[in-house]
Design a protein around this motif. Structure first.
Motif, PDB file in Angstrom:
ATOM      1  N   ARG A  58       0.834  -1.205   0.000  1.00 12.68           N
ATOM      2  CA  ARG A  58       0.000   0.000   0.000  1.00 12.68           C
ATOM      3  C   ARG A  58       0.863   1.247   0.000  1.00 12.68           C
ATOM      4  NH1 ARG A  58      -3.811  -1.945   5.006  1.00 12.68           N
ATOM      5  NH2 ARG A  58      -4.506  -3.863   4.006  1.00 12.68           N
ATOM      6  N   GLY A  60       2.762   4.143   1.330  1.00  7.57           N
ATOM      7  CA  GLY A  60       3.418   4.344   2.611  1.00  7.57           C
ATOM      8  C   GLY A  60       3.896   3.061   3.264  1.00  7.57           C
ATOM      9  N   VAL A  78      11.083   9.072  -1.509  1.00  6.95           N
ATOM     10  CA  VAL A  78      10.346   8.585  -0.346  1.00  6.95           C
ATOM     11  C   VAL A  78       9.276   9.590   0.048  1.00  6.95           C
ATOM     12  CG1 VAL A  78      10.554   8.123   2.125  1.00  6.95           C
ATOM     13  CG2 VAL A  78      12.221   7.175   0.553  1.00  6.95           C
ATOM     14  N   HIS A  80       5.022  10.878   0.494  1.00  4.57           N
ATOM     15  CA  HIS A  80       3.804  10.865  -0.294  1.00  4.57           C
ATOM     16  C   HIS A  80       3.882  11.833  -1.451  1.00  4.57           C
ATOM     17  CE1 HIS A  80       1.887   8.050   2.353  1.00  4.57           C
ATOM     18  NE2 HIS A  80       2.503   8.690   3.328  1.00  4.57           N
ATOM     19  N   ASP A 184      10.446  -1.064  13.753  1.00  7.13           N
ATOM     20  CA  ASP A 184      11.038  -0.191  14.782  1.00  7.13           C
ATOM     21  C   ASP A 184       9.958   0.531  15.586  1.00  7.13           C
ATOM     22  OD1 ASP A 184      10.735   0.891  12.080  1.00  7.13           O
ATOM     23  OD2 ASP A 184      11.387   2.818  12.934  1.00  7.13           O
ATOM     24  N   LEU A 185       8.759   0.643  15.015  1.00  9.58           N
ATOM     25  CA  LEU A 185       7.699   1.385  15.710  1.00  9.58           C
ATOM     26  C   LEU A 185       6.841   0.508  16.619  1.00  9.58           C
ATOM     27  CD1 LEU A 185       6.550   3.770  12.831  1.00  9.58           C
ATOM     28  CD2 LEU A 185       8.265   4.143  14.624  1.00  9.58           C
ATOM     29  N   SER A 239      13.265  -3.030   9.584  1.00  7.82           N
ATOM     30  CA  SER A 239      13.097  -1.585   9.560  1.00  7.82           C
ATOM     31  C   SER A 239      13.970  -1.059   8.433  1.00  7.82           C
ATOM     32  CB  SER A 239      13.542  -0.938  10.878  1.00  7.82           C
ATOM     33  OG  SER A 239      13.693   0.457  10.666  1.00  7.82           O
ATOM     34  N   THR A 240      13.377  -0.220   7.595  1.00  6.05           N
ATOM     35  CA  THR A 240      14.157   0.320   6.471  1.00  6.05           C
ATOM     36  C   THR A 240      14.471   1.790   6.714  1.00  6.05           C
ATOM     37  OG1 THR A 240      12.145   0.944   5.306  1.00  6.05           O
ATOM     38  CG2 THR A 240      13.056  -1.224   4.827  1.00  6.05           C
TER      39      THR A 240
HETATM   40  N1  LIG Z   1       9.922   4.227  11.194  1.00  5.90           N
HETATM   41  C1  LIG Z   1       9.947   3.740   9.953  1.00  5.90           C
HETATM   42  N2  LIG Z   1       9.544   4.507   8.933  1.00  5.90           N
HETATM   43  C2  LIG Z   1       9.564   3.976   7.704  1.00  5.90           C
HETATM   44  C3  LIG Z   1       9.989   2.644   7.440  1.00  5.90           C
HETATM   45  N3  LIG Z   1       9.875   2.421   6.101  1.00  5.90           N
HETATM   46  C4  LIG Z   1       9.401   3.558   5.568  1.00  5.90           C
HETATM   47  N4  LIG Z   1       9.206   4.498   6.513  1.00  5.90           N
HETATM   48  C5  LIG Z   1       8.636   5.829   6.330  1.00  5.90           C
HETATM   49  O1  LIG Z   1       7.325   5.668   5.837  1.00  5.90           O
HETATM   50  C6  LIG Z   1       7.015   6.691   4.893  1.00  5.90           C
HETATM   51  C7  LIG Z   1       6.563   6.069   3.580  1.00  5.90           C
HETATM   52  O2  LIG Z   1       7.634   5.331   3.049  1.00  5.90           O
HETATM   53  P1  LIG Z   1       7.821   5.136   1.484  1.00  5.90           P
HETATM   54  O3  LIG Z   1       9.065   4.351   1.315  1.00  5.90           O
HETATM   55  O4  LIG Z   1       7.714   6.397   0.766  1.00  5.90           O
HETATM   56  O5  LIG Z   1       6.565   4.210   1.156  1.00  5.90           O
HETATM   57  P2  LIG Z   1       6.054   3.737  -0.265  1.00  5.90           P
HETATM   58  O6  LIG Z   1       5.530   2.362  -0.080  1.00  5.90           O
HETATM   59  O7  LIG Z   1       7.099   3.929  -1.285  1.00  5.90           O
HETATM   60  O8  LIG Z   1       4.861   4.720  -0.507  1.00  5.90           O
HETATM   61  P3  LIG Z   1       4.189   5.184  -1.912  1.00  5.90           P
HETATM   62  O9  LIG Z   1       5.286   5.486  -2.860  1.00  5.90           O
HETATM   63  O10 LIG Z   1       3.372   6.383  -1.565  1.00  5.90           O
HETATM   64  O11 LIG Z   1       3.312   4.047  -2.352  1.00  5.90           O
HETATM   65  C8  LIG Z   1       8.264   7.520   4.754  1.00  5.90           C
HETATM   66  O12 LIG Z   1       8.126   8.643   5.565  1.00  5.90           O
HETATM   67  C9  LIG Z   1       9.362   6.637   5.285  1.00  5.90           C
HETATM   68  O13 LIG Z   1      10.417   7.364   5.857  1.00  5.90           O
HETATM   69  C10 LIG Z   1      10.396   1.840   8.564  1.00  5.90           C
HETATM   70  O14 LIG Z   1      10.774   0.654   8.447  1.00  5.90           O
HETATM   71  N5  LIG Z   1      10.361   2.455   9.789  1.00  5.90           N
END
Ligand SMILES: Nc1nc2c(ncn2[C@@H]2O[C@H](COP(=O)(O)OP(=O)(O)OP(=O)(O)O)[C@@H](O)[C@H]2O)c(=O)[nH]1
Ligand SMILES: [Mg+2]
Length: 429
Positions: A58, A60, A78, A80, A184-185, A239-240
């Motif tokens: 999904r 995020g 990274v 939205h 991590d959350l 955690s990425t």
């Molecule tokens: N704490 C934490 N934040 C994360 C992690 N992975 C991603 N985020 C945060 O979550 C948000 C969304 O991450 P994205 O990598 O943009 O997600 P996406 O799946 O590519 O989202 P879309 O491109 O909108 O589909 C960003 O603010 C990231 O920094 C994680 O493992 N831990």
């Protein structure tokens, strides 16, 4: 791909071609065995290509973050941001050391529409067309730890569609890896998974139990679909999280278990895609594994070559093969070594290439004369042990960063024990 046109690869490719030419003069089943080794080397080194990965998740979920986490660099956008060019299409994500080919299926589950999609198609149709065009090597399903217990039927539908489209078009079912992001959350929130030594052990245990629980939950859900069950390889919580300064440098690195995820993926990839993944992610265990595989294959190959009953006038490219091995390990380590640099490394090990070569040839001719039939066995063992020792030293020096003196010692000890016990050396690498 680009790598195979690099000078190093042209040289390695030439060596392999010369080795293959000699095979006509080698008796079966030895020739068959050598051909297999060569095919292996070809797949790993000369036919290397970018792995093709489909990311399902999904908005995020962390798809872009996972790409960045693999590269250790900000290569994907990274957050939205609006749908960009390349969404819904295979696109190459390029890092310093290699490229991953990614199909990001973002937004599919919510039925939202990327800005640039073809008006004639629904987003799902265009994604299905993409996987028919180019077969994925793996499907990665990403979901936030906090959303694993939500309804994920729509996500599972997408996965099922993708898997069957790939099967119809390519006759294979891609492996599926479940990735729980944002671990991590999980509670206790302030316990840092990426810094386990400095955490309160009880709290850390509690957090790890929560990670296991979400992994189990996702595994059960993925297994509940018979169409996916057989393809599910593993479910891993990670955690990425990486945070960047405005200038693009890393502010904080809270990645956790990315190496493990890379290992899981590595095992599922075809051989042609493994080297690029090992280089891109710089995961040491993967690099070491590839270097070991390469060393063993090349050592066995050199042993086989030493058996070839040809006159000394024929140039036997054992030394070329050994130089290629060093260059290959250099490449795995992320360096660009040409054969000249590899030769310098050999010299640093104390291997006098010319003298060793002449000596070996002389000994071989002599032994063949005195004990017909025995000479090949002796020079075979020498070629094998020497190559294995060179690979072992190169691995230590180029991947683990030991000193040149230490590499030299390792070369000598490996060589001595491999000459004494070739079978043991082969199984231990
Ligand atoms: N704490 C934490 N934040 C994360 C992690 N992975 C991603 N985020 C945060 O979550 C948000 C969304 O991450 P994205 O990598 O943009 O997600 P996406 O799946 O590519 O989202 P879309 O491109 O909108 O589909 C960003 O603010 C990231 O920094 C994680 O493992 N831990
Ligand atoms: Mg994204």
């Amino acid at each position: 791909m680009a790598a195979s046109t690099e000078p190093t690869f042209l040289e390695i490719s030439e060596t392999v071609r010369r080795l293959e030419e000699m095979l006509d003069r080698v008796p079966d089943p030895l020739a068959r065995d050598i051909r297999q080794k060569i095919a292996h080397l070809r797949a790993l080194l000369l036919e290397q290509r970018s792995p093709n990965l489909v990311l399902v998740g999904r908005r995020g979920a962390g798809k872009s973050s996972l790409i960045n986490a693999f590269f250790g660099a900000r290569v994907a956008e990274v957050g939205h941001v609006k749908a960009q060019t390349g969404q819904g299409r295979w696109f190459d994500v390029q890092g310093e050391l290699g490229t991953l080919s990614i199909l990001d299926t973002r937004g599919l589950q919510e039925g939202s529409r990327p800005e640039e999609h073809d008006a004639a198609d629904t987003p799902l149709d265009s994604i299905l067309a993409e996987v028919r065009r180019k077969a994925p090597d793996a499907l990665l399903f990403l979901i936030k730890a906090s959303e694993v217990d939500s309804a994920i039927d729509a996500d599972l539908d997408v996965l099922t569609h993708l898997a069957s489209a790939v099967e119809q078009a390519h006759g294979l079912r891609p492996p599926l890896i479940g990735v729980v992001t944002h671990c991590d959350l999980l509670e206790p929130k302030r316990t840092d998974l990426h810094l386990p030594e400095s955490q309160d052990p009880t709290e850390l245990q509690e957090k790890l139990r929560h990670v296991e629980a979400v992994e189990r939950q996702l595994r059960d859900k993925l297994r509940s679909r018979p169409e996916l069950r057989g393809e599910l390889v593993n479910v891993l919580g990670v955690s990425t999280y990486l945070s960047w300064r405005p200038d693009g440098t890393i502010r904080s690195d809270e990645r956790w278990r990315l190496g493990e995820l890379a290992q899981v993926l590595f095992r599922e990839l075809p051989e042609q895609g493994r080297l690029v993944l090992a280089r891109v992610t710089r995961v040491r265990t993967l690099q070491e594994e590839l270097a070991t595989t390469l060393t063993r294959a090349m050592a066995s190959l050199c042993m086989g070559v030493a058996f070839v009953p040809v006159p000394v006038a024929d140039i036997i490219p054992i030394t070329s093969a050994q130089l290629s091995l060093i260059a290959g390990i250099g490449w795995i380590s992320g360096r660009q070594l040409d054969l000249k640099a590899s030769g310098e490394f050999l010299t640093a090990l104390g291997v006098n290439v010319g003298a060793a070569f002449a000596l070996r040839e002389a000994a071989r001719a002599l032994i063949k004369f005195v004990f017909p039939g025995a000479g090949n066995v002796v020079s075979g063992a020498v070629a094998f042990a020497g190559t294995l020792a060179i690979g072992t030293a190169a691995r230590a020096y180029l991947l683990r960063g030991v000193s040149a003196e230490e590499a030299h010692r390792l070369y000598q000890s490996t060589r001595a024990s491999a000459e004494a016990h070739p079978e043991r050396a082969l199984s231990e690498g």
